[in-house]
Motif scaffolding. Structure first.
Motif, mmCIF file in Angstrom:
data_model
loop_
_atom_site.group_PDB
_atom_site.id
_atom_site.type_symbol
_atom_site.label_atom_id
_atom_site.label_comp_id
_atom_site.label_asym_id
_atom_site.label_seq_id
_atom_site.Cartn_x
_atom_site.Cartn_y
_atom_site.Cartn_z
ATOM 1 N N ARG A 7 0.902 -1.152 0.211
ATOM 2 C CA ARG A 7 0.019 -0.148 0.256
ATOM 3 C C ARG A 7 1.003 1.423 -0.067
ATOM 4 N N ASN A 10 2.524 1.642 -3.589
ATOM 5 C CA ASN A 10 1.562 2.155 -4.410
ATOM 6 C C ASN A 10 0.953 3.313 -4.169
ATOM 7 N N GLU A 11 1.050 3.909 -3.131
ATOM 8 C CA GLU A 11 0.471 5.354 -2.793
ATOM 9 C C GLU A 11 1.418 6.450 -3.356
ATOM 10 N N PRO A 13 3.287 7.087 -6.028
ATOM 11 C CA PRO A 13 3.201 7.559 -7.344
ATOM 12 C C PRO A 13 1.684 8.238 -7.631
ATOM 13 N N ASN A 14 0.699 7.949 -6.612
ATOM 14 C CA ASN A 14 -0.596 8.395 -6.730
ATOM 15 C C ASN A 14 -0.662 9.895 -6.213
ATOM 16 N N LYS A 15 0.468 10.294 -5.448
ATOM 17 C CA LYS A 15 0.498 11.575 -4.823
ATOM 18 C C LYS A 15 1.516 12.372 -5.473
ATOM 19 N N GLU A 16 0.980 13.402 -6.190
ATOM 20 C CA GLU A 16 2.218 14.204 -6.724
ATOM 21 C C GLU A 16 3.198 14.848 -5.651
ATOM 22 N N GLN A 19 5.691 12.508 -4.669
ATOM 23 C CA GLN A 19 6.559 12.173 -5.594
ATOM 24 C C GLN A 19 7.811 13.193 -5.822
ATOM 25 N N LYS A 46 11.350 6.444 -8.630
ATOM 26 C CA LYS A 46 10.435 5.263 -8.779
ATOM 27 C C LYS A 46 10.363 4.788 -7.537
ATOM 28 N N ALA A 107 2.121 9.196 2.811
ATOM 29 C CA ALA A 107 1.731 8.320 2.283
ATOM 30 C C ALA A 107 0.750 7.263 3.225
#
Length: 118
Positions: A7, A10-11, A13-16, A19, A46, A107
């Protein structure tokens, strides 16, 4: 534990806004929880978990009980607070601890609120 690490990975990359912290981070996070060891790689913007990342760069090790890591990944415990309370031991520099603290905090899963309509 693996579910929480998945989790977390995966979380990001979903939150700019998260990142931005990972973009220039080159670090392997080694998590030693109870009798298990997990690796999370931060490289080239990444994030990925891997079976063994020891030969890929700088390694930061976090050790502690699995229950404390669950609280950390769920957002109920901050990394530096856990280190201060001796829940975790680490061998990474303070700057890396601060980045990891930010990543774990940002995250974390957000609570879902239900609104009651009358």
């Amino acid at each position: 534990m693996q579910e929480r690490i998945d989790r977390f990975v995966n979380e990001i990359p979903n939150k700019e806004h998260i990142q931005q912290l990972v973009t220039k981070l080159d670090l392997i996070l080694k998590i030693e929880a109870d009798d298990n060891t997990y690796y999370v790689s931060f490289k080239d913007g990444k994030v990925a978990w891997c079976d063994s990342c020891m030969d890929m760069g700088k390694t930061a090790t976090l050790s502690g009980r699995g229950a404390y890591f669950e609280h950390l990944f769920d957002g109920n415990l901050k990394l530096l607070q856990g280190i201060k309370m001796n829940y975790f031991t680490t061998d990474c520099p303070f700057r890396a601890q601060l980045v990891l603290e930010s990543l774990f905090y940002l995250a974390r899963p957000l609570p879902v609120y239900k609104f009651i309509s009358e």
